[in-house]
Design a protein around this motif. Structure first.
Motif, mmCIF file in Angstrom:
data_model
loop_
_atom_site.group_PDB
_atom_site.id
_atom_site.type_symbol
_atom_site.label_atom_id
_atom_site.label_comp_id
_atom_site.label_asym_id
_atom_site.label_seq_id
_atom_site.Cartn_x
_atom_site.Cartn_y
_atom_site.Cartn_z
ATOM 1 N N GLY A 147 19.349 15.772 20.513
ATOM 2 C CA GLY A 147 20.066 15.046 21.673
ATOM 3 C C GLY A 147 20.911 14.151 21.341
ATOM 4 O O GLY A 147 21.470 13.321 22.439
ATOM 5 N N TRP A 148 21.258 13.813 20.109
ATOM 6 C CA TRP A 148 22.305 12.851 19.806
ATOM 7 C C TRP A 148 23.852 13.518 19.661
ATOM 8 O O TRP A 148 23.970 14.613 18.804
ATOM 9 N N GLU A 200 27.789 15.863 27.983
ATOM 10 C CA GLU A 200 28.192 14.395 28.296
ATOM 11 C C GLU A 200 26.860 13.390 28.285
ATOM 12 O O GLU A 200 27.249 12.225 28.277
ATOM 13 N N ASN A 201 25.657 14.082 28.488
ATOM 14 C CA ASN A 201 24.610 13.180 28.588
ATOM 15 C C ASN A 201 23.955 12.895 27.311
ATOM 16 O O ASN A 201 22.584 12.436 27.362
ATOM 17 N N ALA A 202 24.406 13.430 26.285
ATOM 18 C CA ALA A 202 23.995 13.251 25.040
ATOM 19 C C ALA A 202 23.760 11.742 24.766
ATOM 20 O O ALA A 202 24.351 10.986 25.116
ATOM 21 N N ASN A 203 22.651 11.564 23.691
ATOM 22 C CA ASN A 203 22.414 10.288 23.372
ATOM 23 C C ASN A 203 23.618 9.682 22.762
ATOM 24 O O ASN A 203 24.192 10.385 21.704
ATOM 25 N N ILE A 245 26.315 8.457 23.969
ATOM 26 C CA ILE A 245 27.514 8.526 24.882
ATOM 27 C C ILE A 245 27.200 7.518 26.070
ATOM 28 O O ILE A 245 26.267 7.841 26.783
ATOM 29 N N TYR A 246 28.241 6.681 25.997
ATOM 30 C CA TYR A 246 28.085 5.416 26.820
ATOM 31 C C TYR A 246 29.233 5.213 28.029
ATOM 32 O O TYR A 246 30.231 5.911 27.671
ATOM 33 N N SER A 247 29.026 5.005 29.109
ATOM 34 C CA SER A 247 30.126 4.724 29.995
ATOM 35 C C SER A 247 30.656 3.439 29.334
ATOM 36 O O SER A 247 29.949 2.521 28.845
ATOM 37 N N PHE A 272 32.732 9.623 34.608
ATOM 38 C CA PHE A 272 32.870 10.259 33.255
ATOM 39 C C PHE A 272 33.524 11.566 33.389
ATOM 40 O O PHE A 272 34.232 11.820 34.279
#
Lengths: 282, 456
Positions: free
Chosen positions: B343-344, B240-243, B245-247, B234
């Motif tokens: 959270g988004w 960066e942990n917001a909804n 956000i994907y690896s 990451f």
């Protein structure tokens, strides 16, 4: 698919909560308290993590308990003894750290009595005095009361509506135990996120170490995707490989709750679509 | 090679390139001058007898072409699609100096696809040698593991592949999208490896279900580690942990392995925003961006901190992405993610970069332009910065040496690790690289394992 995992026993414990006993010797051989499996019903299914509720290395069996919350768990709830599923992977995650702490309190909220059972048993076997609190919304939803009592020195049962045991939230007896003066060395709290959060808030002023088992959304469960990332002590952790147990006082509960809601819309859509297709179940 | 029109293919998951017709294949094969030096074979990490298979195509002896190809390469349908031939066999082609090299990759794909369609007319494969009685455990069923398994089985050893996921194929299944590598082709090639007598055990997470030492103590004479580089990196920036956000691993696994593009027929969901930003410039970033378009995103950006010249992705994939309408934001680096209070993710604060002196990788180092902060409004982010090996095996195996990057140290030529009876190859050793380099490593390790087993 070549590998099928047979359900040796399927039973409904209380309305909407089911138990599966799986023939899974490879998992049973290694499973320890606190670990989980990832289950996939069939080729079109999603991978869902479920904590191991019991395992028997000799018999080669693994027990899981799940609650119907969405399309996948509703579908699983229709499976019967003798049915099979496509995939069952585990044991995953780190086992709960077990040692003789002295006196410990195990708190189980709702159907989490299932994941708490093996931990309470292991703590008891390690020589701890185990005080357990079992809480549910009402009498109808309580199961494994005797099983939990058998591995506890003391068991307190609470219901939200007072229909059984004491009318209270689990945090009330928890607070009383902490205030009573007996030295509590560890609290293990497992249940819905909100319950774990309030257990953490309850124990924090007393400075008692508190372990929770986090339940974020996962995909692979082996550290590959990062879907299950949680923030603990300001650091990002993958619950599947770094957990699922974490220090409750360090967990960012708001982040966990937000991430658990990621697919609320899609879950609704999946349920509606499924009910349309299977009119008989609606 | 014919391809689906860009506007059409950007809306579906069907394969982009539709492959040669028999006439096209015959014509391309006839361009090969069958030069005696065979430089192309040297350029191939698994040393396919390229001139021989092309000759067979030219003469219309398709079954022979298949046999020649599969003699060295268990996964020709895969390699014909995803190998960077332009920097390997085709880069060595004698014709390169005159005009275009022979399109070896496309011919390889044509031969592999011919076999799929004409299974019935294939003669039975060469009989396997008598069993040696030696057992090998291969960990991971990606390109390295499948190649090592096939080569060892062909020597008469009993091979078991352990795969953590519920389907074999590793990155070929979860990573590379359907439109570049149809999953049916991967499964066909896995079935070929199984037809050599290789057993594939699914749902087996080595390090959890069994450790390497437990496998060695339970009767395996050698172990090959081909578990790849599965741990996503990451950015490590705030938010960066917001909804949303994907690896890239999660984004691609949901899409490819779990078939989220067929939701709700398939159960695994994916939340695709109108504006998607993919961070990174490699093949995985291109795959992530092109998936986003096909999943219904309206605007898809590739955000890369260097310039177009430094993109590590294959040129062909960059061109495909550009044609399909992916917007490239070069010299741009995210510094923070913004959210909607629930959270988004809603935006990405970025800085502009400029290129300075070359760094250790030989590419010019990106430097932040002072005062260049700006915000990109986006609803979904895919972080495709690369991967490192999953630490599980190293953490549960005594006596395995690893680097500070988490890669396992193994001999470059033989794949032998410092641990007795254990070999390794592919991304677990090199860090994230290509399918074919992993296959080459699997092949070299298999040769050395065979040498060891024969000496026992």
């Amino acid at each position: 698919m070549t590998k099928l995992y047979k359900i040796l026993t399927a039973k409904t414990l209380v309305p909407n909560i089911h138990l599966f006993l799986f023939d899974a010797p490879r998992i049973a051989r290694k499973a320890k308290a606190g670990q989980f499996v990832v289950l996939t019903k069939d080729e079109k299914g999603e991978r869902i993590p479920l904590t191991i509720a019991d395992s028997d290395a000799k018999a080669g069996t693994v027990t899981i308990v799940f609650m119907e919350v969405g399309k996948t768990t509703r579908e699983l709830g229709l499976l019967k003894t003798g049915d099979s599923i496509m995939s069952l992977t585990g044991p995953l995650g780190l086992p709960t750290h077990i040692e003789n702490y002295g006196t410990v309190v195990c708190v189980a909220g709702g159907f989490a009595v299932a994941p708490v059972m093996p931990i309470a048993r292991a703590l008891k076997q390690a020589g701890n005095k185990v005080i357990s609190i079992l809480g549910a919304r009402n009498k109808e939803l309580i199961f494994w009361e005797d099983e939990l009592r058998n591995v506890s020195d003391k068991l307190i049962v609470t219901t939200d509506d007072g229909s059984y045991g004491r009318k209270a939230l689990v945090t009330e007896p928890l607070k009383e135990i902490l205030e009573n003066g007996e030295k509590i060395s560890l609290v293990v709290a497992i249940g819905p996120s909100i319950m774990m959060k309030f257990c953490a808030k309850t124990t924090q002023p007393f400075g008692v170490k508190t372990i929770v088992s986090l339940n974020p959304i996962m995909v692979d469960g082996t550290g590959m995707c990062g879907c299950c990332r949680v923030s603990v002590g300001g650091q990002t952790k993958f619950a599947c490989v770094d957990g699922p147990d974490f220090d409750a006082h360090q967990v960012d509960w708001d982040l966990l709750a937000a991430r658990q809601r990621t697919y609320v819309e899609e879950e609704k859509q999946a349920m509606e679509n499924w009910q349309c297709q299977c009119g008989k179940h609606s | 090679m014919p391809r689906q029109d860009a506007a059409v293919r950007a809306k579906n998951f069907k394969e982009v390139a539709t492959g040669y017709t028999p006439e096209m294949a015959a014509e391309e094969a006839s361009r090969c001058i069958q030069c005696p030096k065979r430089p192309c074979v040297e350029g191939c990490p698994v040393n396919v007898d390229i001139p021989e298979f092309i000759k067979a195509v030219r003469e219309g002896k398709m079954a022979d072409a298949v046999t020649v190809l599969k003699n060295k390469n268990a996964l020709p349908g895969v390699c014909g699609r995803v190998c960077p031939q332009e920097s390997q066999c085709e880069a060595k082609c004698t014709l390169l100096k005159q005009k275009a090299p022979v399109a070896i990759g496309r011919l390889e794909r044509y031969v592999a696809d011919w076999e799929t369609k004409n299974k019935a007319s294939m003669p039975p494969g060469a009989p396997l040698p008598p069993p040696t009685g030696k057992k090998v455990a291969v960990i991971g069923s990606g390109p390295a593991g499948l190649t090592a398994a096939a080569d060892l089985a062909k020597k008469g050893h009993r091979v078991t592949i352990f795969e953590a996921l519920h389907v074999g194929g590793g990155v070929l299944m979860y990573g590379i999208p359907e439109f570049r590598l149809p999953k049916e082709i991967v499964q066909n090639e896995i079935n070929f490896v199984k037809s050599l007598g290789v057993e594939l055990v699914l749902d087996a997470v080595i390090g959890k279900t069994d450790t390497i030492d437990e496998l060695l103590n339970s009767g395996y004479d050698a172990v090959f580690l081909g578990t790849g580089a599965g741990l996503p990196m990451f950015l490590g920036v705030p938010g960066e942990n917001a909804n949303g956000i994907y690896s890239a691993n999660e984004w691609l696994t949901r899409t490819n392995l779990m078939k989220a593009y067929l939701f709700p027929t398939y159960d695994t969901p994916l939340h695709v925003g109108k504006k998607v930003a993919v961070i990174g410039g490699g093949n995985v970033a291109m795959d992530g961006a092109r998936c986003a378009l096909r999943l219904g995103a309206e605007e898809v950006y590739i955000v890369y901190r260097r310039s177009e010249a430094e993109l590590p992705a294959r040129r062909e994939e960059v061109e495909n992405a550009m044609e399909e309408g992916i917007i490239f934001k070069f010299l741009t680096n995210p510094t923070r993610f913004l959210d909607d209070g629930k959270g988004w993710v809603t935006g990405m604060e970025c800085v502009e970069m400029e290129l300075g002196e070359p760094d250790a990788s030989g590419r010019r180092r990106p430097i932040v332009k002072k005062g260049s902060e700006f915000v990109m409004n986006i609803n979904t982010v895919v972080v495709a910065l690369g991967t490192t090996p999953n630490p599980l095996i190293a953490a549960t195996t005594d006596g395995l040496n690893t680097t500070s990057h988490g890669t396992v140290i193994a001999d470059e030529h033989t794949g032998k690790t410092v641990k007795d009876k254990v070999w390794a190859g592919g991304d677990i050793v090199t860090g994230a690289a290509t399918v074919i380099s992993a296959m080459g490593a699997g092949k070299r390790a298999a040769a050395d394992i065979d040498k060891y087993l024969t000496s026992l």
